[in-house]
Design a protein around this motif. Structure first.
Motif, short mmCIF file in Angstrom:
data_model
loop_
_atom_site.label_atom_id
_atom_site.label_comp_id
_atom_site.label_asym_id
_atom_site.label_seq_id
_atom_site.Cartn_x
_atom_site.Cartn_y
_atom_site.Cartn_z
N ILE A 237 60.37 126.87 57.64
CA ILE A 237 60.00 127.91 56.75
C ILE A 237 58.62 128.37 56.72
N ALA A 238 57.85 127.40 57.18
CA ALA A 238 56.55 127.87 57.68
C ALA A 238 56.18 128.84 58.62
N ARG A 239 56.79 128.61 59.83
CA ARG A 239 57.18 129.10 61.01
C ARG A 239 57.60 130.89 60.79
N ARG A 240 58.91 130.52 59.89
CA ARG A 240 59.41 132.11 59.55
C ARG A 240 58.55 132.98 58.70
N THR A 241 57.51 132.24 57.92
CA THR A 241 56.72 133.07 56.99
C THR A 241 55.31 133.32 57.51
N GLY A 242 54.80 133.01 58.56
CA GLY A 242 53.71 133.13 59.16
C GLY A 242 52.50 132.28 59.09
N PHE A 243 52.81 130.98 58.62
CA PHE A 243 51.77 130.13 58.65
C PHE A 243 51.65 129.31 59.93
N SER A 244 50.31 128.97 60.25
CA SER A 244 50.11 128.42 61.48
C SER A 244 51.00 126.99 61.80
N ASP A 245 50.95 126.30 60.61
CA ASP A 245 51.58 125.08 60.83
C ASP A 245 52.13 124.55 59.39
N ALA A 246 52.91 123.35 59.44
CA ALA A 246 53.33 123.16 58.14
C ALA A 246 52.14 122.67 57.05
N SER A 247 51.21 121.87 57.62
CA SER A 247 50.18 121.46 56.74
C SER A 247 49.57 122.45 56.09
N HIS A 248 49.27 123.51 56.95
CA HIS A 248 48.64 124.47 56.22
C HIS A 248 49.33 125.40 55.11
N PHE A 249 50.86 125.40 55.66
CA PHE A 249 51.47 125.91 54.63
C PHE A 249 51.67 125.13 53.45
N ILE A 250 51.63 123.78 53.50
CA ILE A 250 51.88 123.12 52.47
C ILE A 250 50.44 123.30 51.34
N SER A 251 49.46 123.14 52.08
CA SER A 251 48.20 123.22 51.14
C SER A 251 48.10 124.54 50.56
N VAL A 252 48.46 125.91 51.19
CA VAL A 252 48.19 126.87 50.50
C VAL A 252 49.33 127.23 49.48
N PHE A 253 50.57 126.71 49.79
CA PHE A 253 51.61 126.91 48.87
C PHE A 253 51.15 126.11 47.50
N LYS A 254 50.63 124.91 47.84
CA LYS A 254 50.55 124.07 46.41
C LYS A 254 49.47 124.68 45.56
N LYS A 255 48.31 125.12 46.39
CA LYS A 255 47.20 126.15 45.72
C LYS A 255 47.65 127.04 44.82
N ALA A 256 48.55 127.99 45.42
CA ALA A 256 49.06 129.01 44.95
C ALA A 256 50.28 128.97 43.90
N VAL A 257 51.15 127.92 43.99
CA VAL A 257 52.14 127.67 43.14
C VAL A 257 51.98 126.34 42.11
N GLY A 258 50.95 125.50 42.52
CA GLY A 258 50.69 124.53 41.71
C GLY A 258 51.68 123.29 41.82
N ALA A 259 52.55 123.32 43.01
CA ALA A 259 53.40 122.41 43.48
C ALA A 259 53.74 122.46 44.94
N THR A 260 53.95 121.25 45.60
CA THR A 260 54.24 121.43 47.22
C THR A 260 55.82 122.15 47.04
N PRO A 261 55.88 122.70 48.46
CA PRO A 261 57.32 123.31 48.82
C PRO A 261 58.55 122.48 48.42
N LEU A 262 58.46 121.28 48.61
CA LEU A 262 59.56 120.39 48.19
C LEU A 262 59.73 120.05 46.75
N GLU A 263 58.70 120.19 46.18
CA GLU A 263 58.54 120.11 44.58
C GLU A 263 59.01 121.24 44.05
#
Length: 268
Positions: A237-263
């Motif tokens: 999902i990180a790759r398909r949405t333009g994020f450089s790696d999964a760790s960066h995606f999880i960090s940005v997602f949690k900051k924006a949404v208030g939960a990790t992608p899995l949560e």
């Protein structure tokens, strides 16, 4: 004049409390607001909506989302005012304010209104089957919310040459190529301006920077995949949405949404 009200228990993350089209809108006054997020869009004619957050004229294909319990009233400003509408609920209803950036009122221009119209029509058609496909209705409902959330804050930005020449081409580039390694520098070169000037224009019209818009759009697409493609790994999902790696995606997602992608996936 199809109008549908929810008659089954709420089991999907997002769904419609009510939905309809080809409705001849009469004058409405709600001093205490409405208990759900609700969206009104002009099919024909025009109407004026007064809210606690300001007044709006809705012309054809333009719409307005109003948060629950926000004082409002509306009436036609033409010989007739024919509208589409939808109200929203679901087990994840409490996340809608976050999706909307905690805005009380969100205007959708004609550009956003056209795909929203198609989603309303498609959803009404789904209600015609027995039993209706609740999963697809939930996907449509969420897609509508994302389209509305991505709307510009400006009431008629398409009439402004700066918006047409600099903002709109960048938005279209983001919508098409968000999985690619886009940067503000690349986007600014697309319209022959500096990154600083592009960022100022985005703040002027959309109340966010170009980078924030790009990130929010990617997060919105990631949310769609988390809900609709539940077998996809987070890294994919990180790759398909333009994020450089999964760790960066999880960090940005949690900051924006208030939960990790899995949560977020488990909650929805």
């Amino acid at each position: 004049m199809p109008i549908i009200f929810r008659s089954a228990p709420v089991t999907e993350p997002y769904t419609f409390e009510s939905i309809g089209r080809n409705w001849q809108q009469d004058r409405i006054t709600r001093p205490g607001g409405y208990p759900f997020y609700h969206y009104l869009q002009t099919e024909k004619g025009s109407g004026r909506i007064e809210t606690a957050a300001g007044a709006y004229i809705l012309r054809e294909q333009e719409g307005l989302l109003i948060a629950p319990f926000i004082r409002h009233s509306y009436e036609k400003t033409d010989s007739e005012w024919i509208v589409r509408f939808a109200t929203f609920t679901g087990t994840a209803e409490r996340s809608i304010p976050q999706i909307m950036g905690n805005r009380q009122v969100v205007f959708a221009g004609a550009g956003q209104g056209r795909p929203i119209s198609r989603l309303i029509d498609d959803s009404i058609a789904i209600y015609g089957s027995h039993p209706p496909d609740g999963r697809q209705l939930s996907v449509n409902c969420y897609a509508m919310l994302i389209h509305i959330a991505d709307s510009s804050h400006a009431v008629h930005p398409e009439e402004d040459a700066l918006y047409r020449n600099y903002i709109l081409p960048v938005i279209r580039e983001i919508e098409i190529n968000y999985p690619l390694p886009l940067t503000v520098e690349k986007l600014s070169r697309l319209v022959f301006v500096t990154p600083q000037y592009l960022t100022r224009l985005f703040h002027r019209y959309l109340n966010c920077s170009a980078y924030e818009y790009l990130t929010a759009f990617r997060i919105g697409k990631a949310k769609e995949l988390l809900i609709t493609a539940r077998r996809l790994e987070i890294q994919e999902i990180a790759r398909r949405t333009g994020f450089s790696d999964a760790s960066h995606f999880i960090s940005v997602f949690k900051k924006a949404v208030g939960a990790t992608p899995l949560e977020f996936r488990r909650l929805n």
